[in-house]
Write a protein that holds these residues in place. Sequence first.
Motif, PDB file in Angstrom:
ATOM      1  N   GLN A 125       1.645 -69.298   5.737  1.00  0.00           N
ATOM      2  CA  GLN A 125       1.173 -68.077   5.856  1.00  0.00           C
ATOM      3  C   GLN A 125       1.587 -66.796   7.282  1.00  0.00           C
ATOM      4  O   GLN A 125       2.072 -67.856   8.365  1.00  0.00           O
ATOM      5  N   LYS A 126       1.478 -66.015   7.255  1.00  0.00           N
ATOM      6  CA  LYS A 126       1.413 -65.705   8.933  1.00  0.00           C
ATOM      7  C   LYS A 126       0.270 -65.547   9.781  1.00  0.00           C
ATOM      8  O   LYS A 126      -1.090 -65.315   8.840  1.00  0.00           O
ATOM      9  N   TYR A 127       0.434 -65.106  10.594  1.00  0.00           N
ATOM     10  CA  TYR A 127      -0.837 -65.084  11.753  1.00  0.00           C
ATOM     11  C   TYR A 127      -0.846 -64.227  12.522  1.00  0.00           C
ATOM     12  O   TYR A 127       0.037 -63.688  13.032  1.00  0.00           O
ATOM     13  N   ILE A 128      -2.076 -63.234  12.347  1.00  0.00           N
ATOM     14  CA  ILE A 128      -2.060 -61.593  13.356  1.00  0.00           C
ATOM     15  C   ILE A 128      -3.070 -61.955  14.261  1.00  0.00           C
ATOM     16  O   ILE A 128      -4.182 -62.502  14.205  1.00  0.00           O
ATOM     17  N   ALA A 129      -2.232 -61.423  15.314  1.00  0.00           N
ATOM     18  CA  ALA A 129      -3.466 -61.410  16.944  1.00  0.00           C
ATOM     19  C   ALA A 129      -4.256 -59.747  17.671  1.00  0.00           C
ATOM     20  O   ALA A 129      -3.353 -59.355  16.711  1.00  0.00           O
ATOM     21  N   ASP A 142      -2.991 -58.808  30.016  1.00  0.00           N
ATOM     22  CA  ASP A 142      -2.203 -57.826  30.577  1.00  0.00           C
ATOM     23  C   ASP A 142      -0.161 -58.712  29.704  1.00  0.00           C
ATOM     24  O   ASP A 142      -0.596 -59.823  28.859  1.00  0.00           O
ATOM     25  N   GLU A 143       0.299 -58.425  30.642  1.00  0.00           N
ATOM     26  CA  GLU A 143       1.658 -58.911  29.954  1.00  0.00           C
ATOM     27  C   GLU A 143       1.419 -60.617  29.724  1.00  0.00           C
ATOM     28  O   GLU A 143       2.254 -60.506  28.126  1.00  0.00           O
ATOM     29  N   LYS A 188       2.209 -64.838  25.934  1.00  0.00           N
ATOM     30  CA  LYS A 188       1.568 -66.014  25.556  1.00  0.00           C
ATOM     31  C   LYS A 188       1.454 -65.803  23.995  1.00  0.00           C
ATOM     32  O   LYS A 188       1.618 -67.219  22.979  1.00  0.00           O
ATOM     33  N   LEU A 189       1.238 -65.037  22.986  1.00  0.00           N
ATOM     34  CA  LEU A 189       0.980 -64.582  21.433  1.00  0.00           C
ATOM     35  C   LEU A 189       2.141 -64.797  21.874  1.00  0.00           C
ATOM     36  O   LEU A 189       2.072 -65.100  20.118  1.00  0.00           O
ATOM     37  N   ILE A 190       2.649 -64.175  21.567  1.00  0.00           N
ATOM     38  CA  ILE A 190       4.531 -64.057  21.132  1.00  0.00           C
ATOM     39  C   ILE A 190       4.844 -65.572  21.110  1.00  0.00           C
ATOM     40  O   ILE A 190       5.371 -65.787  19.998  1.00  0.00           O
ATOM     41  N   LEU A 234       4.707 -51.972  25.621  1.00  0.00           N
ATOM     42  CA  LEU A 234       4.650 -54.002  25.714  1.00  0.00           C
ATOM     43  C   LEU A 234       5.050 -55.256  25.104  1.00  0.00           C
ATOM     44  O   LEU A 234       5.970 -55.797  25.196  1.00  0.00           O
ATOM     45  N   VAL A 235       3.855 -55.085  24.279  1.00  0.00           N
ATOM     46  CA  VAL A 235       3.926 -55.800  22.610  1.00  0.00           C
ATOM     47  C   VAL A 235       6.124 -55.095  22.224  1.00  0.00           C
ATOM     48  O   VAL A 235       6.474 -56.623  21.657  1.00  0.00           O
TER      49      VAL A 235
END
Length: 246
Positions: A2-6, A13-14, A19-21, A46-47
Amino acid sequence: MQKYIAVVNPKMDEDDIAKLIRQGVAGAIFEISHQNYPVAMRLIDLVQKLARKYNRPVSLIQDVSGMQDPLDLQIGARGGVHWVATDNPEHVKLARGLNKLAGIIYKDRKLPKGMTVDSVMSSDFVDPDAEIAGHARGQIKHLIVEHKDQKLLDALSHIASHACAAGIAVQDLGLAQGLSHRRVGQKIIFAPKTDTAASKAAIYWGVHPVFGQTDIIGAIKNANILSRGSRMLDATQPRHITIHTI
């Protein structure tokens, strides 16, 4: 898997997004509102930049449910969002017209008659493809049409199982979707021709998209998808299936 989405917002900020990536999120969902378009474009850029830096394709999902001005969606479409989420049928028509490559996530299991979407968002799915962290109704299920070549899917699953392969690499999105829908035991490595396709596929169950499809083995190593010494079934050219050791 299963995938997770933030959920991301312009105040991040960057370092926050990096950190999430690094933690492995497959998607980033956000809203564009208050006509703060330069900030929204900065967030999208940025993403995408950080996804490239860390070699992890990330789906950009724009939630337009509360949209008051159609320009909000136009900005997202031009900025390169991969998915549009909404609970408004009129938004679905508008999104299709603005960005035919973007997937549509409808925020209700009960689809209006005659409306076609790619996925639905609700809560309490038995086996969701993806989940949005901290979102009450944030489970996503993809509505995948049966693949035209079921014999090929059978063959890939059979060969991968007998070869003790840890991954199956494909270049066709339909094959990646079909393997995802079957919930195969191997990691589904999606090596498309474009970076946009790689990012869009990031929120499919079990699919590990990679950038740099010209060197599939190098891309897998760079992304640390398979451990060293494991086997991979290379079906990027289905007529010439091969088995590699990573």
